[in-house]
Scaffold this motif. Structure first.
Motif, PDB file in Angstrom:
ATOM      1  N   UNK A  42       0.842  -1.200   0.000  1.00 10.68           N
ATOM      2  CA  UNK A  42       0.000   0.000   0.000  1.00 10.68           C
ATOM      3  C   UNK A  42       0.869   1.239   0.000  1.00 10.68           C
ATOM      4  N   UNK A  43       0.516   2.187  -0.857  1.00  8.63           N
ATOM      5  CA  UNK A  43       1.178   3.475  -0.837  1.00  8.63           C
ATOM      6  C   UNK A  43       0.786   4.267   0.402  1.00  8.63           C
ATOM      7  N   UNK A  44       1.663   5.174   0.792  1.00 15.49           N
ATOM      8  CA  UNK A  44       1.387   6.115   1.879  1.00 15.49           C
ATOM      9  C   UNK A  44       1.186   7.484   1.251  1.00 15.49           C
ATOM     10  N   UNK A  45       0.037   8.086   1.518  1.00 12.03           N
ATOM     11  CA  UNK A  45      -0.337   9.352   0.899  1.00 12.03           C
ATOM     12  C   UNK A  45      -0.452  10.424   1.976  1.00 12.03           C
ATOM     13  N   UNK A  46      -0.278  11.689   1.591  1.00  9.66           N
ATOM     14  CA  UNK A  46      -0.423  12.792   2.549  1.00  9.66           C
ATOM     15  C   UNK A  46      -1.818  12.809   3.163  1.00  9.66           C
ATOM     16  N   UNK A  47      -2.809  12.290   2.438  1.00  6.72           N
ATOM     17  CA  UNK A  47      -4.160  12.242   2.990  1.00  6.72           C
ATOM     18  C   UNK A  47      -4.222  11.324   4.196  1.00  6.72           C
ATOM     19  N   UNK A  48      -3.445  10.250   4.196  1.00  2.77           N
ATOM     20  CA  UNK A  48      -3.385   9.378   5.372  1.00  2.77           C
ATOM     21  C   UNK A  48      -2.860  10.155   6.576  1.00  2.77           C
ATOM     22  N   UNK A  49      -1.799  10.906   6.369  1.00  5.43           N
ATOM     23  CA  UNK A  49      -1.214  11.672   7.467  1.00  5.43           C
ATOM     24  C   UNK A  49      -2.158  12.785   7.924  1.00  5.43           C
ATOM     25  N   UNK A  50      -2.825  13.423   6.965  1.00  2.00           N
ATOM     26  CA  UNK A  50      -3.801  14.469   7.303  1.00  2.00           C
ATOM     27  C   UNK A  50      -4.913  13.896   8.183  1.00  2.00           C
ATOM     28  N   UNK A  51      -5.445  12.743   7.789  1.00  2.00           N
ATOM     29  CA  UNK A  51      -6.587  12.210   8.516  1.00  2.00           C
ATOM     30  C   UNK A  51      -6.173  11.568   9.839  1.00  2.00           C
ATOM     31  N   UNK A  52      -4.934  11.154   9.933  1.00  2.00           N
ATOM     32  CA  UNK A  52      -4.431  10.601  11.192  1.00  2.00           C
ATOM     33  C   UNK A  52      -4.596  11.602  12.319  1.00  2.00           C
ATOM     34  N   UNK A  53      -4.362  12.878  12.017  1.00  2.00           N
ATOM     35  CA  UNK A  53      -4.440  13.913  13.052  1.00  2.00           C
ATOM     36  C   UNK A  53      -5.679  14.800  12.913  1.00  2.00           C
ATOM     37  N   UNK A  54      -6.582  14.452  12.004  1.00  2.00           N
ATOM     38  CA  UNK A  54      -7.789  15.258  11.793  1.00  2.00           C
ATOM     39  C   UNK A  54      -8.656  15.188  13.052  1.00  2.00           C
ATOM     40  N   UNK A  55      -9.016  16.345  13.616  1.00  2.00           N
ATOM     41  CA  UNK A  55      -9.714  16.344  14.911  1.00  2.00           C
ATOM     42  C   UNK A  55     -11.001  15.530  14.925  1.00  2.00           C
ATOM     43  N   UNK A  56     -11.761  15.561  13.839  1.00  2.00           N
ATOM     44  CA  UNK A  56     -13.063  14.892  13.827  1.00  2.00           C
ATOM     45  C   UNK A  56     -13.003  13.450  13.329  1.00  2.00           C
ATOM     46  N   UNK A  57     -11.820  12.929  13.077  1.00  2.64           N
ATOM     47  CA  UNK A  57     -11.708  11.555  12.570  1.00  2.64           C
ATOM     48  C   UNK A  57     -12.160  10.555  13.627  1.00  2.64           C
ATOM     49  N   UNK A  58     -12.899   9.526  13.224  1.00  8.06           N
ATOM     50  CA  UNK A  58     -13.264   8.483  14.185  1.00  8.06           C
ATOM     51  C   UNK A  58     -12.033   7.653  14.542  1.00  8.06           C
ATOM     52  N   UNK A  60     -10.600   4.301  17.346  1.00  4.54           N
ATOM     53  CA  UNK A  60      -9.454   3.857  16.538  1.00  4.54           C
ATOM     54  C   UNK A  60      -9.887   3.552  15.106  1.00  4.54           C
ATOM     55  N   UNK A  61      -8.944   3.706  14.170  1.00  8.05           N
ATOM     56  CA  UNK A  61      -9.266   3.521  12.758  1.00  8.05           C
ATOM     57  C   UNK A  61      -8.074   2.933  12.015  1.00  8.05           C
ATOM     58  N   UNK A  62      -8.364   2.148  10.986  1.00  5.75           N
ATOM     59  CA  UNK A  62      -7.350   1.630  10.068  1.00  5.75           C
ATOM     60  C   UNK A  62      -7.400   2.486   8.810  1.00  5.75           C
ATOM     61  N   UNK A  63      -6.268   3.127   8.481  1.00  5.14           N
ATOM     62  CA  UNK A  63      -6.189   3.990   7.303  1.00  5.14           C
ATOM     63  C   UNK A  63      -5.584   3.210   6.129  1.00  5.14           C
ATOM     64  N   UNK A  64      -5.133   3.955   5.108  1.00  9.57           N
ATOM     65  CA  UNK A  64      -4.561   3.353   3.912  1.00  9.57           C
ATOM     66  C   UNK A  64      -5.553   3.341   2.767  1.00  9.57           C
ATOM     67  N   UNK A  65      -5.145   3.940   1.632  1.00  9.23           N
ATOM     68  CA  UNK A  65      -6.088   4.014   0.502  1.00  9.23           C
ATOM     69  C   UNK A  65      -5.404   3.913  -0.853  1.00  9.23           C
ATOM     70  N   UNK A  66      -4.231   3.288  -0.882  1.00  6.43           N
ATOM     71  CA  UNK A  66      -3.548   3.009  -2.146  1.00  6.43           C
ATOM     72  C   UNK A  66      -3.118   1.538  -2.156  1.00  6.43           C
ATOM     73  N   UNK A  67      -4.101   0.663  -1.956  1.00  9.99           N
ATOM     74  CA  UNK A  67      -3.810  -0.754  -1.797  1.00  9.99           C
ATOM     75  C   UNK A  67      -3.718  -1.510  -3.111  1.00  9.99           C
TER      76      UNK A  67
END
Length: 377
Positions: A42-58, A60-67
């Motif tokens: 899986x690629x690592x994208x800036x969107x993953x890092x953005x959402x990791x620290x996004x205040x309203x993100x649910x 615990x969560x599993x990220x990753x979107x370039x699988x």
């Protein structure tokens, strides 16, 4: 009798300030419309890092979107995929709203909910849980690819040839198609035109390669990192400019002989977007790809805007992934779109280092290798 949940390992975000933790989780078996994929990379994208620290993100969560991976199970209503298919995953869409039906799924009416909500769209159920049974949010971009297995649907799954190396293909599903699509689909830069690309990360360099494909006569890369500017020249830029240039605006107007027809901001920085607008010639178009915090405002001179200039947002390069990604693969096979030069591999256990290297510029497109046993056919 209910089907047994699947034991997986996944990188979990527990809170914004902590690193990702690789944990043993359970994944629900595929429902009628779902596809179960064993993830290779899986690629690592800036969107993953953005959402990791996004205040309203649910969480615990599993990220990753370039699988990218191999299909190991399909639901009863799945007709386009079978076990053993090699696939990559892209962004999710509902497939039934007005924008999806008219061929622009990146602007799906449910884009935020289906990609960032952490739950399935149809019934808002959660597909992951801990070994003790507590819920863990997933369905990130309808995949959550930082895991040994994921669930996706026919709407965001693309079949690829088994002879291709799955380890490098995942980034096509987001960052690379976004940059290339911005030039080829959104701006539709004609041969002989001029374009300035702000930011020479994975998205920006993909845009530069696409601009060369389109036949742009002047392709200017702007970045703060000299090594990235050097690579931009190798991948198709005709000129490079360091963003620290105190006369940046004047330099770019001079290089484009009075202003550029197209500009692309991949940074999401409001000052960069304003510069992209100000270097346009009359009738020019500036595209915004990079995300920014909600409420970020940009001031534009209305008298300049009046002269036919356009500023527009671009999501996922206006791409239909099932159509656009195979074309990019074909161009890569021909040696005309060498996106593999952007990739740097990391073992799954070093996913936090991949995040850090993405942020500090050490890596342009980090890819975590999740299935260490995978061998290319």
């Amino acid at each position: 009798m209910a089907a047994q949940w699947i034991n997986i390992r996944a990188a979990v975000v527990r809170d914004a300030a902590s690193p990702l933790f690789i944990e043993d989780l359970q994944l629900e078996p595929p429902r009628a419309h779902e596809i179960l994929v064993k993830v290779v990379a899986s690629g690592v994208c800036h969107t993953d890092d953005f959402y990791k620290s996004y205040p309203a993100a649910p969480r615990p969560i599993v990220l990753g979107h370039e699988g990218a991976g191999i299909v190991v199970g399909v639901g009863s209503n799945v007709t386009k995929f079978s076990e053993g298919d090699h696939v990559i995953m892209s962004f999710a869409s509902c497939g039934s709203c007005n924008n999806c039906l008219r061929g622009v799924p990146g602007y799906c009416s449910h884009h935020w909910t289906v990609n960032f909500g952490g739950k399935r769209l149809d019934d808002q159920s959660i597909s992951h849980r801990s070994q003790s049974g507590s819920p863990v949010f997933g369905s990130f971009f309808r995949q959550s690819s930082f895991a040994t297995h994921l669930l996706c649907t026919e709407h965001n799954c693309i079949k690829v040839g088994k002879e291709l190396d799955l380890r490098i293909l995942g980034p096509l599903g987001c960052g690379i198609q976004t940059g290339a699509g911005a030039v080829l689909n959104s701006l539709k830069c004609p041969a002989g035109s001029k374009i300035v690309v702000f930011g020479s990360g994975g998205v920006g360099l993909s845009a530069i390669m696409a601009a060369r494909l389109a036949g742009c006569a002047t392709i200017i890369a702007v970045d703060l990192v000299e090594s990235r500017l050097k690579l931009a020249l190798e991948l198709g830029a005709t000129h490079v400019v360091n963003g620290r240039d105190k006369n940046l605006k004047d330099t770019l107007i001079e290089l484009t002989e009075g202003g550029t027809e197209f500009a692309l901001d991949t940074t999401g920085n409001k000052h960069v977007l304003r510069t992209a607008f100000e270097i346009l010639r009359a009738g020019g178009v500036a595209g915004l790809i990079g995300g920014s915090a909600e409420g970020t405002l940009v001031e534009l001179d209305m008298s300049v805007l009046l002269q036919g200039r356009t500023v527009r947002g671009i999501i996922q390069g206006d791409s239909v992934p099932q159509f656009f990604i195979p074309r990019l693969i074909q161009l890569w096979e021909q040696g005309r779109f060498p996106f593999d030069r952007l990739v740097k591999f990391y073992p799954f256990e070093e996913i936090n280092q991949a995040f850090e290297d993405s942020k500090n510029g050490t890596a342009i497109k980090p890819v975590v290798l999740i299935d260490q046993t995978y061998k290319q056919d």
